[in-house]
Design a protein around this motif. Structure first.
Motif, PDB file in Angstrom:
ATOM      1  N   ALA A  69      63.533  32.319  21.559  1.00 46.30           N
ATOM      2  CA  ALA A  69      63.006  30.975  21.304  1.00 46.30           C
ATOM      3  C   ALA A  69      64.129  29.991  20.966  1.00 46.30           C
ATOM      4  N   ALA A  70      65.117  30.452  20.181  1.00 47.21           N
ATOM      5  CA  ALA A  70      66.240  29.568  19.834  1.00 47.21           C
ATOM      6  C   ALA A  70      67.031  29.184  21.075  1.00 47.21           C
ATOM      7  N   ALA A  71      67.259  30.151  21.974  1.00 48.07           N
ATOM      8  CA  ALA A  71      67.999  29.854  23.202  1.00 48.07           C
ATOM      9  C   ALA A  71      67.207  28.912  24.104  1.00 48.07           C
ATOM     10  N   ALA A  72      65.884  29.152  24.231  1.00 50.11           N
ATOM     11  CA  ALA A  72      65.058  28.271  25.067  1.00 50.11           C
ATOM     12  C   ALA A  72      64.998  26.867  24.486  1.00 50.11           C
ATOM     13  N   GLY A  73      64.868  26.768  23.166  1.00 53.57           N
ATOM     14  CA  GLY A  73      64.840  25.452  22.544  1.00 53.57           C
ATOM     15  C   GLY A  73      66.132  24.692  22.744  1.00 53.57           C
ATOM     16  N   GLY A  74      67.256  25.402  22.633  1.00 48.75           N
ATOM     17  CA  GLY A  74      68.534  24.722  22.809  1.00 48.75           C
ATOM     18  C   GLY A  74      68.796  24.310  24.238  1.00 48.75           C
ATOM     19  N   SER A 104      65.657  22.149  18.768  1.00 51.73           N
ATOM     20  CA  SER A 104      64.382  22.868  18.801  1.00 51.73           C
ATOM     21  C   SER A 104      64.627  24.363  18.774  1.00 51.73           C
ATOM     22  N   GLY A 105      63.592  25.081  18.371  1.00 47.30           N
ATOM     23  CA  GLY A 105      63.666  26.534  18.279  1.00 47.30           C
ATOM     24  C   GLY A 105      62.454  27.057  17.543  1.00 47.30           C
ATOM     25  N   PRO A 106      62.480  28.328  17.109  1.00 46.22           N
ATOM     26  CA  PRO A 106      61.362  28.847  16.312  1.00 46.22           C
ATOM     27  C   PRO A 106      61.320  28.114  14.975  1.00 46.22           C
ATOM     28  N   ALA A 166      59.999  24.232  27.423  1.00 44.00           N
ATOM     29  CA  ALA A 166      60.636  25.275  26.613  1.00 44.00           C
ATOM     30  C   ALA A 166      59.632  26.324  26.184  1.00 44.00           C
ATOM     31  N   ASN A 167      58.418  25.930  25.845  1.00 46.28           N
ATOM     32  CA  ASN A 167      57.409  26.921  25.458  1.00 46.28           C
ATOM     33  C   ASN A 167      57.000  27.794  26.633  1.00 46.28           C
ATOM     34  N   ILE A 168      56.974  27.214  27.836  1.00 43.16           N
ATOM     35  CA  ILE A 168      56.678  28.031  29.012  1.00 43.16           C
ATOM     36  C   ILE A 168      57.781  29.070  29.213  1.00 43.16           C
ATOM     37  N   VAL A 169      59.034  28.644  29.115  1.00 45.94           N
ATOM     38  CA  VAL A 169      60.158  29.577  29.297  1.00 45.94           C
ATOM     39  C   VAL A 169      60.178  30.613  28.187  1.00 45.94           C
ATOM     40  N   SER A 170      60.046  30.167  26.937  1.00 50.43           N
ATOM     41  CA  SER A 170      60.117  31.099  25.806  1.00 50.43           C
ATOM     42  C   SER A 170      58.989  32.114  25.854  1.00 50.43           C
ATOM     43  N   ARG A 216      67.733  22.066  11.357  1.00 48.41           N
ATOM     44  CA  ARG A 216      68.793  22.114  12.360  1.00 48.41           C
ATOM     45  C   ARG A 216      69.102  20.720  12.914  1.00 48.41           C
ATOM     46  N   SER A 217      68.062  19.900  13.077  1.00 50.53           N
ATOM     47  CA  SER A 217      68.286  18.546  13.603  1.00 50.53           C
ATOM     48  C   SER A 217      69.119  17.711  12.646  1.00 50.53           C
TER      49      SER A 217
END
Length: 789
Positions: free
Chosen positions: A76-81, A95-97, A315-319, A333-334
């Protein structure tokens, strides 16, 4: 008058055949084109590392708290980034978990299993894509902040209570109530090793940001979360403690999304919950990032919320497809990304790259981390979600009930149920405020009748308002105090009709707000019942004959004296009570204006209005034609020079503005002056404008202009040219020249078009760098920071 710049060419290509060299031309080697590699700013590189160091332990901890495979947090962290960083509309949001999704995800895993939870994440991403294409992102911000803060507080409490069991060496239960029921037994029999590592983690999280001195400032650059988890891991390894640790299974056995299995209604409710929480948290985070970057010298563009929603959906689709947790914008993080100096979306994307590298190459290191340390980290995050600042804010706005019901609903029933309860209570509170109006009447010792209205004035309150107003006797003095932000048409008509009747019967009526400031509407001309339709309410004391047409002036000119006395009386009654404190402070401290404002004596130029300034802000010098006599002229014109010297050397102003305006009578007189003749005082003064006339007539100089259009006529051209010329005169004064050389002073040119109520600022960059003449740029109402001044 755009300047034409010739294109650079190869001179030899334009030589005639006979003039070219006779040797054969060299054969040019074609160099292969390299793929375009985007340049990455050093600030983005360092910020991405700082964000990665925070995201890595938090992603593992949130995965632990949900009961998902720990690798799901890294996915999730990788997809968000990578995905949101590339496609999102808030470039600096990371973005991320998110901790705000922990309770939702944990509940879904228990109800439907992990593979179906991943499928729900994919469906939520598709729903976000649909909402983004419908461009409804702004409507999500209509949710009351009390509901959002209550939701986050409820989730934070749920996280903290669950992780407390892992901190003590046990395992959490499925609900908050079950966790609270088992907590006394867990406290009675803690595991010392797990508790010690958790205590060390919490102590470092608390103490690291508070290390004092220069050493502390240097150490605080390393994230506290990374320091705490690293210290606990190192201690556990060196001490040889036997503890449950991170277990990252092989990527070959990593579970991906499967087809959703379960009741259709339950799956639909789950998708709606994930969509709602992810979307609202991400959009609110994007707005918060805009606020964080608002004070930067190079301010970022405002976030495109619809595009951000599309990025979050992708990102949610990918994650979800790759077996990751739901993705949302993360505040911690932001804010770290902004504070680390990130300037573009490259920082967010690079942080995703570092997460991928860590997930592939750092597995042996990650598997040394004790679960108790991660649990303590997530518990601290959960406690921080119950923000005292938010509680104070909702208390100040009288929304504690909405906050409390939402928080309790999330803790006891669940996130979706708690949010729905909060919305219902918020609607009820709004209706209660709209319908609940208190109207009281009393008489003070001076015999003045006070009618006080508390709440909103709607048609429902008109009968009570009418009854109370008619308690005021005829010809009595009355004050009506309105403490509310809304008055509908029925209430307005009732109040206006009573006011007209009461004034006609010889009484007096004063409408005030809660602070005692007078209100301008409804306004009635004395006793006649004629309503004034003035639209100058922000400048009520300034209203002139266009708003209230005076009677023709009587013989002898006494009307002007009456206007002066009436204006002074209005100031003493309306304005003096509001500014008395500020003027008293200025009287004690003396004047400290920030700029000298040199402008024309024209009566239509209200300097405080067009600059939104107040007492003590401007040191104003006004004369006919906003002229600055050059130094060395005869002493009869020393007034302006004395003001300049006093402002620069005594008051130490930081800027001087020369402001001209449209339709300037001095410029018209300057153009129409015939040489010779009697030297009147006006002609002698206007000689200081002759250099402006010569500058405009010079054929070797491009004309001064307004960006985007030509001057309307010769008078406007002279008005613009005169501002530039008077700035040249200003630079010739010794005090100004010294301050400019020291960098303690700035000069600005300004032009105000009276008919358009539009200000223009001289673009110094164009003036000094382009051969196209001086240019005045329009000052936009929403983009003042873009102007060169």
């Amino acid at each position: 008058m755009p300047a034409c710049v010739p294109t650079r060419t190869d001179d030899s290509s334009h030589m005639p055949e006979e003039g070219r060299p006779h040797s054969p031309p060299e054969r040019r080697r074609r160099t292969p084109r390299l793929p375009h590699i985007p340049r990455i700013a050093g600030a983005d590189l360092s910020a991405s590392i700082a964000v990665f160091l925070i995201a890595l332990p938090l992603s593992l901890g949130i995965a632990l708290a949900t009961g998902a495979p720990l690798q799901a947090g890294l996915v999730a962290a990788a997809a968000g980034g990578l995905v949101v960083g590339r496609l999102g509309g808030a470039p600096l949001q990371v973005s991320g978990p998110a901790a705000g999704l922990t309770v939702v995800t944990a509940d879904l895993i228990q109800k439907f299993g992990w593979r179906t939870t991943c499928a729900i994440t994919v469906l939520a991403g598709l729903a976000q894509l649909g909402l983004g294409f419908l461009r409804v992102a702004r409507s999500a911000l209509a949710v009351s902040p009390a509901i959002v803060h209550g939701m986050l507080a409820g989730i934070g409490i749920t996280i903290a209570v669950a992780q407390l069991h892992i901190v003590l060496g046990g395992s959490p239960r499925s609900s908050v109530i079950a966790n609270m029921r088992e907590l006394p037994g867990q406290l009675a029999h803690p595991q010392v090793a797990a508790l010690s590592m958790s205590a060390l983690t919490l102590a470092l999280l608390l103490a690291w940001p508070r290390i004092p001195g220069r050493l502390g400032r240097a150490l605080r650059k390393v994230p506290a979360a990374l320091v705490a988890v690293t210290a606990a891991t190192t201690t556990a390894v060196l001490a040889g403690l036997t503890l449950p640790k991170v277990d990252l299974p092989s990527w070959r056995s990593h579970a991906l999304a499967g087809l959703p299995e379960g009741p259709a209604l339950g799956i639909t409710a789950a998708v709606l919950t994930v969509t709602l929480v992810c979307s609202v948290q991400s959009l609110l985070g994007a707005v918060a990032v805009d606020k964080l970057t608002a004070g930067r010298p190079t301010q970022q563009k405002r976030s495109d919320l619809d595009r951000e929603l599309l990025g979050q959906g992708a990102a949610n689709i990918v994650s979800g497809s790759l077996g990751g947790l739901p993705v949302a914008g993360v505040a911690v993080r932001s804010s770290a990304n902004v504070q680390a100096g990130a300037v573009s979306r490259n920082s967010t994307m690079l942080h995703g790259v570092w997460v991928v590298v860590a997930a592939l190459l750092m597995v042996p290191v990650l598997e040394l981390i004790p679960l108790a340390a991660l649990a303590a980290l997530v518990m601290a995050v959960g406690i921080q979600m119950v923000s005292l600042h938010h509680i104070r804010t909702v208390t100040r706005h009288r929304e504690v009930l909405v906050y409390a019901v939402t928080t309790l609903g999330v803790v006891v029933l669940g996130v979706l149920e708690g949010v729905l309860l909060g919305v219902a209570v918020a609607v009820g509170v709004a209706l209660h405020r709209l319908t609940r109006t208190r109207i009281t009447h009393d008489v003070d010792s001076a015999g003045v009748h006070h009618v006080r209205v508390r709440g909103q004035l709607t048609f429902l309150a008109v009968p009570r308002l009418s009854r109370t107003l008619h308690l005021v006797p005829q010809s009595a003095d009355a004050v009506v105090e309105l403490d509310g932000s809304f008055m509908d048409h029925a209430a307005y008509e009732s109040l206006h009709d009573w006011q007209s009747t009461h004034l006609a019967q010889g009484g007096s009526v004063e409408l005030t707000g809660r602070t005692g400031a007078r209100l301008a509407a409804p306004h009635v001309q004395g006793g006649t019942g004629e309503t004034s339709h003035c639209h100058c309410r922000p400048w009520t004391p300034w209203r002139n004959h266009h708003c209230e047409r005076p009677e023709s002036a009587p013989q002898g000119g006494r009307r002007s004296g009456h206007q002066l006395a009436s204006g002074i009386s209005s100031f003493q009654r309306n304005t003096a009570p509001l500014v008395r404190g500020e003027l008293a402070r200025l009287a004690r401290e003396g004047q400290q204006p920030s700029q000298l404002f040199l402008t024309c004596a024209d009566s239509r130029l209200v300097t405080s209005m067009i600059t939104s300034s107040g007492p003590g802000d401007l040191f104003v010098v006004r004369n006919v034609g906003n002229l600055v006599p050059p130094p060395g002229e005869e002493s009869a014109d020393d007034s302006v020079a004395a003001a300049i010297e006093y402002a620069v050397e005594v008051l130490q102003v930081r800027s001087i503005t020369v402001c001209g305006h449209s339709g300037c009578g001095a410029m018209q007189a300057l153009m129409n002056t015939e040489p010779g003749g009697a030297q009147t005082p006006l002609k002698r003064w206007l000689r200081h404008g002759l250099p402006s006339l010569e500058r405009m007539a010079a054929k070797d100089r491009p004309w001064t202009r307004i960006a985007g259009r030509a001057p309307a006529d010769a008078v406007e051209q002279l008005c613009l040219t005169n501002v530039v010329q008077q700035l040249e005169h200003l630079r010739a004064h010794d005090s100004v020249a010294r301050a400019l050389k020291e960098g303690a002073l700035e000069l600005h040119g300004m032009y105000f078009h009276v008919g358009e109520a539009q200000a223009y600022l001289l673009n110094e960059r164009v003036h000094h760098e382009e051969p196209d003449g001086e240019v005045f740029d329009r000052v936009a109402a929403t983009a003042l920071h873009d102007t060169p001044a």
